[in-house]
Enzyme design. Structure first.
Site, PDB file in Angstrom:
ATOM      1  N   HIS A 140       0.821  -1.207   0.000  1.00  0.00           N
ATOM      2  CA  HIS A 140       0.000   0.000   0.000  1.00  0.00           C
ATOM      3  C   HIS A 140       0.855   1.257   0.000  1.00  0.00           C
ATOM      4  O   HIS A 140       0.403   2.317  -0.422  1.00  0.00           O
ATOM      5  CB  HIS A 140      -1.021  -0.040   1.142  1.00  0.00           C
ATOM      6  CG  HIS A 140      -2.129  -0.998   0.839  1.00  0.00           C
ATOM      7  ND1 HIS A 140      -2.075  -2.315   1.209  1.00  0.00           N
ATOM      8  CD2 HIS A 140      -3.269  -0.838   0.114  1.00  0.00           C
ATOM      9  CE1 HIS A 140      -3.159  -2.924   0.753  1.00  0.00           C
ATOM     10  NE2 HIS A 140      -3.902  -2.061   0.097  1.00  0.00           N
ATOM     11  N   CYS A 170      -9.894  -4.072  -9.913  1.00  0.00           N
ATOM     12  CA  CYS A 170      -9.460  -2.843  -9.242  1.00  0.00           C
ATOM     13  C   CYS A 170      -8.065  -2.998  -8.642  1.00  0.00           C
ATOM     14  O   CYS A 170      -7.548  -2.067  -8.032  1.00  0.00           O
ATOM     15  CB  CYS A 170     -10.464  -2.405  -8.182  1.00  0.00           C
ATOM     16  SG  CYS A 170     -10.651  -3.601  -6.859  1.00  0.00           S
TER      17      CYS A 170
HETATM   18  C1  PEP Z   1      -6.457  -5.785  -4.257  1.00  0.00           C
HETATM   19  O1  PEP Z   1      -6.184  -6.609  -3.387  1.00  0.00           O
HETATM   20  O2  PEP Z   1      -6.181  -5.947  -5.467  1.00  0.00           O
HETATM   21  C2  PEP Z   1      -7.133  -4.527  -3.906  1.00  0.00           C
HETATM   22  C3  PEP Z   1      -7.559  -3.687  -4.816  1.00  0.00           C
HETATM   23  O3  PEP Z   1      -7.242  -4.222  -2.579  1.00  0.00           O
HETATM   24  P1  PEP Z   1      -6.009  -3.700  -1.679  1.00  0.00           P
HETATM   25  O4  PEP Z   1      -4.849  -3.427  -2.590  1.00  0.00           O
HETATM   26  O5  PEP Z   1      -6.458  -2.483  -0.970  1.00  0.00           O
HETATM   27  O6  PEP Z   1      -5.773  -4.861  -0.776  1.00  0.00           O
END
Ligand code: PEP
Ligand code: MG
Length: 588
Positions: free
Chosen positions: A199, A512
């Site tokens: 993240h 996403c």
């Molecule tokens: C994912 O896991 O691809 C996602 C979009 O959620 P995050 O990156 O916030 O875990």
């Protein structure tokens, strides 16, 4: 006099985490809470040392208040209390007197006296049985480090980060470090640790900060003020760049700028393939302040609003009214387009929703996502009610993260239904047809997508997690980064299976995760039947142009061929060949 030798150019290679070029002096952020320098003082110096201590405390308090205000703006709250406890510690008379007394009795410099008093205090805290208090030692260490750094900062120049533009170099940054960075003077950052799907890296891309991560162990020996370049495209940190190197990067920056304005000019155009397949292009956001970027990016709505960033730096989740305000703001700005609000996905590499009694051995396999929401019904209720309330002001959908079974999805749906009934009883207006989606980011969810599909309106594939859980590779661990392969046949098959289950039940499937913005993979994803791509708003104009350059029939052939292949490199080569044929200029 011999001329001083020109420092040699040194290049470190790491993982490109966020595109862009940054040129400037390095500012190293040291890790840990090491002992400051110690020296003896005379009795005449006692007052002056006490004054230095008071000044360092005053500067720190000022910084903490400013930091809190910045976070309030970022998260859209007006009264977060994140740093209040930190400030209170610095107002603790008993503690302050102990330090002044230690300066006088030990006849040692103020920073060392402060360090000694705090070490005692921390050691006592580490031994208390109450897990909550033990957790707070990390906060206290943080405040201590700030105070120690501020012994060297004068009152008129009171930021811990330099006022001059600079490149940050550190061991690692947590997602909350990245979110609260002072970005005014920071040109880019480089870290020893980290990976492209953490993240921290995702936030760097959202903020448009050039970044290189996973550089390896030796970088931290670099001295502050060393001139450097960050190449966020190739994943390089270059120290003491030669004039030729700098000229090369100036040319590259100009080329990228030109490309960016060409893409910006087309961002209003429809995102259909050449043969007419409509792909929805939407944006991922973490903060309300990114909304301007969404509007200018040409994205048609928000495909993922990561609400866990409302929890920055250990603050509590905002209450129903505050969340309603935040979500209403987002939907009002994005209207008439859709905003997909993901319910809280705390845990993993992000902060937990509350201090844990024991650290989790495997946080990514632990208390995360929907598991947290289902075990904290009151908190979940606040969030669901806020989302419903906001649905009266624009187009909003809700989706649940980290669902691994039908039972979890049904429980989440029941919680939503209860909130709808309550609001109906209270006469509060909301969208009774609010679409409900589920993230497909755990292999069990992808394999059982046919069981989930009848209960939702859409699937959104979270490839960041789907990859890590499918191939058992920690998404933030640089040691296994080469094994983290988006084109692994198992991942491609799971995506294909999800789309198939979705279309059999008449629902759409989007992506996403970061794969959605990796333009090498767009032919493959579109060919697999993905109908929505949700990406960082910064790269939406590029992804839009990529979609417009593709032919759906060719993408389908590519995907069908990929589904029969045995290895990730072969699949990558296949999709890359189409990308090179269709949009060679848009591949970094
Ligand atoms: C994912 O896991 O691809 C996602 C979009 O959620 P995050 O990156 O916030 O875990
Ligand atoms: Mg995820």
């Amino acid at each position: 006099m011999p001329k001083p030798a020109t420092p040699k150019e040194i290049t470190y290679s790491g993982i490109p985490a966020s595109p862009g070029i940054a040129v400037g002096p390095i500012h190293v952020i040291a890790r840990g809470f090491s002992a400051p320098e110690i020296f003896e003082i005379s009795t005449e110096d006692i007052d002056a040392e006490c004054e230095r201590f008071d000044d360092a405390v005053a500067v720190t308090k000022k910084q903490l208040v400013e930091l809190q205000q910045r976070l309030d703006t970022l998260s859209g709250n007006s009264d977060s209390e994140i740093f209040e406890a930190h400030v209170m510690l610095l107002e603790d008379k008993n503690l302050l007197e102990k330090v002044s007394a230690a300066i006088g009795s030990r006849l040692q410099n103020a920073e060392y006296a402060f360090y000694a008093v705090m070490q005692n205090f921390l050691e006592a805290m580490r031994r208390v049985p109450d897990p909550y208090l033990r957790e707070r030692t990390a906060d206290i260490e943080d405040v201590c480090q700030r105070v120690l750094r501020n012994f060297w900062v004068d009152l008129d120049n009171d930021h811990e980060t330099p006022k001059e533009t600079h490149i940050l170099l550190a061991y690692d940054f947590s997602p909350s470090d990245t979110a609260s960075m002072n970005r005014r003077h920071m040109l880019g950052f480089a870290t020893e640790q980290g990976s492209v799907n953490s993240h921290t890296a995702i936030l760097a891309r959202s903020f448009g900060i050039p970044a290189v991560v996973g550089l390896g162990a030796s970088v931290i020996q670099v001295t502050t003020l060393t001139p450097a370049v960050i190449d966020g495209y190739a994943g390089k940190l270059i120290l003491n760049p030669t004039p030729e190197t700098l000229a090369g990067y100036t040319a590259l920056t100009e080329e990228k700028e030109k490309q960016r304005s060409e893409l910006d000019a087309k961002r209003g155009e429809a995102t259909n393939t050449l043969d007419g397949r409509k792909i929805t292009l939407s944006a991922n956001i973490e903060f309300i302040e990114e909304l301007n970027e969404v509007t200018r990016s040409g994205a048609k709505g928000v495909g993922l609003y990561r609400t866990e960033f409302l929890l920055l730096n250990g603050s509590d989740m905002p209450d129903e009214a505050e969340q309603t305000e935040a979500y209403t703001k987002v939907v009002s700005v994005v209207a008439p387009n859709l905003v997909i609000v993901r319910t809280l996905d705390a845990g993993g590499d992000k902060l937990p929703v509350e201090p844990l009694t024991e650290p989790e051995p495997n946080p990514f396999l632990g208390w995360r996502g929907i598991r947290v929401s289902l075990s904290r019904p009151a908190m979940f209720r606040d969030q669901l009610r806020a989302i419903l309330r906001a649905s009266h002001h624009g187009k909003i959908a809700v989706m649940f993260p980290l669902v691994s079974s039908l039972s979890e999805l049904l429980q989440a749906r029941e919680a939503l239904k209860r909130c709808m009934d309550e609001l109906d009883t209270e006469g509060v207006p909301f969208d009774h047809k609010l679409p409900v989606g589920v993230m497909i980011e755990v292999p069990s969810a992808a394999i059982c997508a046919d069981l989930l599909a009848p209960h939702v309106d859409f699937f959104s594939i979270g490839t960041n997690d789907l990859i890590q859980y499918t191939v058992a590779v920690d998404r933030v661990n640089p040691h296994v980064a080469t094994l983290y392969r988006p084109t692994h046949p198992a991942v491609i098959r799971l995506i294909g299976k999800t789309v198939e289950a979705g279309s059999e039940h008449g629902i759409w499937t989007g992506v996403c995760g970061e794969m959605a913005g990796d333009v090498r993979l767009t032919p493959l994803l579109i060919g697999l039947g993905i109908e929505e791509l949700s990406v960082s708003p910064k790269i939406a104009p590029k992804v839009g142009q990529v979609i417009r350059s593709l032919d759906f029939a060719q993408c389908k052939d590519t995907a069908n061929e990929a589904l029969l292949m045995k290895g990730s490199s072969a699949i990558m080569d296949l999709t890359l060949a189409v990308a090179r044929e269709r949009y060679p200029d848009l591949l970094d």
